[in-house]
Design an enzyme around this catalytic site. Structure first.
Site, PDB file in Angstrom:
ATOM      1  N   GLY A 150       0.844  -1.196   0.000  1.00 21.27           N
ATOM      2  CA  GLY A 150       0.000   0.000   0.000  1.00 21.27           C
ATOM      3  C   GLY A 150       0.879   1.246   0.000  1.00 21.27           C
ATOM      4  N   ARG A 231       2.417  -3.095  12.816  1.00 21.58           N
ATOM      5  CA  ARG A 231       1.791  -3.245  14.130  1.00 21.58           C
ATOM      6  C   ARG A 231       2.380  -4.469  14.822  1.00 21.58           C
ATOM      7  NH1 ARG A 231       0.240   1.158  13.947  1.00 21.58           N
ATOM      8  NH2 ARG A 231      -1.861   1.994  14.124  1.00 21.58           N
ATOM      9  N   GLU A 260       2.492  -2.178  24.092  1.00 22.51           N
ATOM     10  CA  GLU A 260       3.222  -0.908  24.011  1.00 22.51           C
ATOM     11  C   GLU A 260       2.887  -0.035  25.211  1.00 22.51           C
ATOM     12  OE1 GLU A 260       2.642   0.832  20.134  1.00 22.51           O
ATOM     13  OE2 GLU A 260       3.700  -0.790  19.142  1.00 22.51           O
ATOM     14  N   HIS A 279       7.611   3.048  18.457  1.00 20.38           N
ATOM     15  CA  HIS A 279       6.436   3.372  17.628  1.00 20.38           C
ATOM     16  C   HIS A 279       6.502   4.830  17.165  1.00 20.38           C
ATOM     17  CE1 HIS A 279       1.988   2.234  16.799  1.00 20.38           C
ATOM     18  NE2 HIS A 279       2.399   3.158  15.935  1.00 20.38           N
ATOM     19  N   ALA A 281       7.570   5.481  13.778  1.00 18.11           N
ATOM     20  CA  ALA A 281       7.765   5.489  12.323  1.00 18.11           C
ATOM     21  C   ALA A 281       7.019   6.653  11.672  1.00 18.11           C
ATOM     22  CB  ALA A 281       7.320   4.160  11.723  1.00 18.11           C
TER      23      ALA A 281
HETATM   24  N1  LIG Z   1       4.648   2.526  13.147  1.00 19.37           N
HETATM   25  C1  LIG Z   1       3.931   3.581  12.787  1.00 19.37           C
HETATM   26  O1  LIG Z   1       4.098   4.671  13.312  1.00 19.37           O
HETATM   27  C2  LIG Z   1       2.898   3.432  11.713  1.00 19.37           C
HETATM   28  C3  LIG Z   1       2.330   2.217  11.440  1.00 19.37           C
HETATM   29  N2  LIG Z   1       1.407   2.096  10.444  1.00 19.37           N
HETATM   30  C4  LIG Z   1       0.850   0.766  10.184  1.00 19.37           C
HETATM   31  O2  LIG Z   1       1.189   0.394   8.860  1.00 19.37           O
HETATM   32  C5  LIG Z   1       0.046  -0.164   8.225  1.00 19.37           C
HETATM   33  C6  LIG Z   1       0.132   0.110   6.736  1.00 19.37           C
HETATM   34  O3  LIG Z   1       0.033   1.494   6.492  1.00 19.37           O
HETATM   35  P1  LIG Z   1      -0.217   2.023   5.003  1.00 19.37           P
HETATM   36  O4  LIG Z   1       0.823   1.490   4.099  1.00 19.37           O
HETATM   37  O5  LIG Z   1      -0.411   3.494   5.074  1.00 19.37           O
HETATM   38  O6  LIG Z   1      -1.618   1.307   4.704  1.00 19.37           O
HETATM   39  P2  LIG Z   1      -2.284   0.964   3.306  1.00 19.37           P
HETATM   40  O7  LIG Z   1      -3.707   0.672   3.596  1.00 19.37           O
HETATM   41  O8  LIG Z   1      -1.952   2.010   2.293  1.00 19.37           O
HETATM   42  O9  LIG Z   1      -1.545  -0.391   2.847  1.00 19.37           O
HETATM   43  C7  LIG Z   1      -1.730  -1.605   3.468  1.00 19.37           C
HETATM   44  C8  LIG Z   1      -1.666  -2.692   2.406  1.00 19.37           C
HETATM   45  O10 LIG Z   1      -1.653  -3.953   3.069  1.00 19.37           O
HETATM   46  C9  LIG Z   1      -2.441  -4.842   2.281  1.00 19.37           C
HETATM   47  N3  LIG Z   1      -2.843  -5.969   3.098  1.00 19.37           N
HETATM   48  C10 LIG Z   1      -3.930  -6.091   3.907  1.00 19.37           C
HETATM   49  N4  LIG Z   1      -3.932  -7.308   4.495  1.00 19.37           N
HETATM   50  C11 LIG Z   1      -2.840  -7.957   4.036  1.00 19.37           C
HETATM   51  C12 LIG Z   1      -2.316  -9.257   4.263  1.00 19.37           C
HETATM   52  N5  LIG Z   1      -2.923 -10.112   5.083  1.00 19.37           N
HETATM   53  N6  LIG Z   1      -1.177  -9.613   3.627  1.00 19.37           N
HETATM   54  C13 LIG Z   1      -0.550  -8.751   2.801  1.00 19.37           C
HETATM   55  N7  LIG Z   1      -1.013  -7.507   2.536  1.00 19.37           N
HETATM   56  C14 LIG Z   1      -2.136  -7.123   3.153  1.00 19.37           C
HETATM   57  C15 LIG Z   1      -3.580  -4.006   1.745  1.00 19.37           C
HETATM   58  O11 LIG Z   1      -4.140  -4.603   0.576  1.00 19.37           O
HETATM   59  C16 LIG Z   1      -2.879  -2.683   1.439  1.00 19.37           C
HETATM   60  O12 LIG Z   1      -2.438  -2.626   0.097  1.00 19.37           O
HETATM   61  C17 LIG Z   1      -1.156   0.506   8.927  1.00 19.37           C
HETATM   62  O13 LIG Z   1      -2.289  -0.341   8.907  1.00 19.37           O
HETATM   63  C18 LIG Z   1      -0.657   0.731  10.328  1.00 19.37           C
HETATM   64  O14 LIG Z   1      -1.029  -0.341  11.156  1.00 19.37           O
HETATM   65  C19 LIG Z   1       1.048   3.142   9.660  1.00 19.37           C
HETATM   66  C20 LIG Z   1       1.581   4.375   9.891  1.00 19.37           C
HETATM   67  C21 LIG Z   1       2.502   4.651  10.983  1.00 19.37           C
HETATM   68  O1  LIG Z   2      -0.654   5.885  11.607  1.00 15.85           O
HETATM   69  C1  LIG Z   2      -0.589   4.924  12.400  1.00 15.85           C
HETATM   70  O2  LIG Z   2      -1.225   3.885  12.240  1.00 15.85           O
HETATM   71  C2  LIG Z   2       0.297   5.001  13.556  1.00 15.85           C
HETATM   72  O3  LIG Z   2       0.710   3.991  14.048  1.00 15.85           O
HETATM   73  C3  LIG Z   2       0.605   6.311  14.150  1.00 15.85           C
HETATM   74  O4  LIG Z   2      -0.502   6.711  14.889  1.00 15.85           O
HETATM   75  P1  LIG Z   2      -0.397   7.694  16.152  1.00 15.85           P
HETATM   76  O5  LIG Z   2       0.641   8.727  15.844  1.00 15.85           O
HETATM   77  O6  LIG Z   2       0.007   6.905  17.348  1.00 15.85           O
HETATM   78  O7  LIG Z   2      -1.748   8.251  16.292  1.00 15.85           O
END
Ligand SMILES: NC(=O)C1=CN([C@@H]2O[C@H](COP(=O)(O)OP(=O)(O)OC[C@H]3O[C@@H](n4cnc5c(N)ncnc54)[C@H](O)[C@@H]3O)[C@@H](O)[C@H]2O)C=CC1
Ligand SMILES: O=C(O)C(=O)COP(=O)(O)O
Length: 321
Positions: A150, A231, A260, A279, A281
């Site tokens: 994604g 996550r 966490e 956490h 990123a």
């Molecule tokens: N550590 C942090 O601070 C952050 C963590 N995140 C996490 O990262 C995840 C992804 O973020 P984005 O790339 O923006 O989301 P996104 O929705 O753009 O991309 C996620 C992709 O994963 C795919 N997907 C869903 N289930 C799957 C599976 N079982 N196997 C393989 N692919 C699968 C979806 O089809 C989609 O293309 C979020 O759901 C969030 O939990 C997001 C932003 C910040």
């Molecule tokens: O975008 C996400 O999913 C994140 O993990 C970051 O969220 P937060 O800054 O903790 O509200």
């Protein structure tokens, strides 16, 4: 007049958007925990929320609530069925944090490949001879599997290609016709990608159970590196710890954890082939401001009736439709 509850610390630029409005009132709770904001939910028409849970029990108390806006994108901690049952919209921030996440994934990948924690410790403890043990490696010409292709996964793919990596991606929810053109090869079966890869980077949302558990770790190369900025729980943490302890996996870079903050006795803390971050990123200075502004703007746009439907996860409920 609509009332907004901001649950969790936000960059001041987001709060300033609310302060500038005389047609909106708001409460602001800095603490990120459900018990700290739940008592105020009854008065809220809109809720801006960090990564803390929003449970069905709290939604029940939210008699006026019409929109929940996630600061960020992951909404695994939000009880979506109870929002849907009440026609409450859930909005996410879209592409505002994917560059920041991709940079963190690359940092963890490099730090794990270069054994940054061991190198740092070697210098600080006078173990200069460590440099000749040659545990550190390169990313150049290594194979990267991206799990979840994604927004953040695609940024990682582009950056890793610039590092000279060979990149594949696993995403069963993307149709072949939606697969972006370019050098990234789709992988049909996760286990095939895991067996092929030198580095695996997780960018899929948290679902019911772990995507990467004992069986998946067992097919990875013992020299491989696992990076998780998505996550905790997408990777089975106990299985990961067991694989690292047994030398069945060489190194890991982790931004997210099942609990966490992780408990002080988490075995990962004793492993110097592992690099950890709290956490963050999506939480760079620049990105925190973008997320705060975007998440508040989503609530304001919702009340104005012109929110981008692409940002509303449970789209059928926008404007009560
Ligand atoms: N550590 C942090 O601070 C952050 C963590 N995140 C996490 O990262 C995840 C992804 O973020 P984005 O790339 O923006 O989301 P996104 O929705 O753009 O991309 C996620 C992709 O994963 C795919 N997907 C869903 N289930 C799957 C599976 N079982 N196997 C393989 N692919 C699968 C979806 O089809 C989609 O293309 C979020 O759901 C969030 O939990 C997001 C932003 C910040
Ligand atoms: O975008 C996400 O999913 C994140 O993990 C970051 O969220 P937060 O800054 O903790 O509200």
């Amino acid at each position: 007049m609509p009332h907004v509850l901001v649950a969790g610390k936000l960059h001041p630029s987001g709060i300033a958007l609310l302060e500038a409005r005389d047609d909106i009132t708001f409460d602001y709770v800095h603490e990120i925990s459900e018990p700290s904001y739940a008592p105020l939910i009854g008065a809220a028409d809109g809720l801006v929320i960090r990564t803390q849970p929003l449970s069905a029990e709290t939604v029940q108390k939210a008699g006026r609530l019409r929109v929940v806006s996630r600061h960020g994108v992951g909404y695994d901690a939000v009880d979506l069925p109870s929002l849907n049952a009440r026609g409450i919209a859930l909005a996410v921030c879209g592409d505002v944090n994917s560059v920041s996440v991709a940079e963190q994934a690359m940092m963890l990948m490099l730090a794990a490949a270069k054994r940054a924690v061991r190198g740092d410790r070697a210098v600080r403890t006078g173990d200069w001879g460590w440099r000749n043990r040659l545990e550190q490696g390169e990313l150049w010409q290594k194979r990267l599997l991206i799990v979840g292709y994604g927004r953040s996964g695609r940024h990682v793919a582009r950056t890793a290609a610039a590092f000279g990596m060979e990149v594949s991606a696993f995403d069963p929810f993307l149709q072949r016709r939606d697969w972006p053109a370019g050098a990234v090869v789709p992988v049909e079966r996760l286990v095939d990608g895991l067996a092929w890869a030198d580095v695996v980077s997780i960018h899929a949302p948290k679902g019911q159970g772990p995507l990467i558990g004992t069986a998946e770790l067992a097919v990875m190369k013992p020299s491989a590196i696992l990076v998780n900025t998505a996550r905790g729980g997408v990777v089975d943490e106990a299985a990961l710890i067991a694989a690292l302890e047994a030398g069945r996996l060489a190194a890991a870079g982790l931004d997210v954890f099942e609990d966490e903050p992780p408990a002080p006795d988490n075995p990962l803390f004793a492993m110097d082939q592992v690099v950890l971050s709290p956490h963050i990123a999506g939480l760079t200075t620049e990105c925190a401001e973008r997320m705060a502004v975007a998440s508040v703007q989503n609530v304001l746009d919702f009340f104005a009736g012109d929110i981008d439907p692409a940002l509303v996860v449970n789209g059928g409920h926008v404007n009560g439709s």
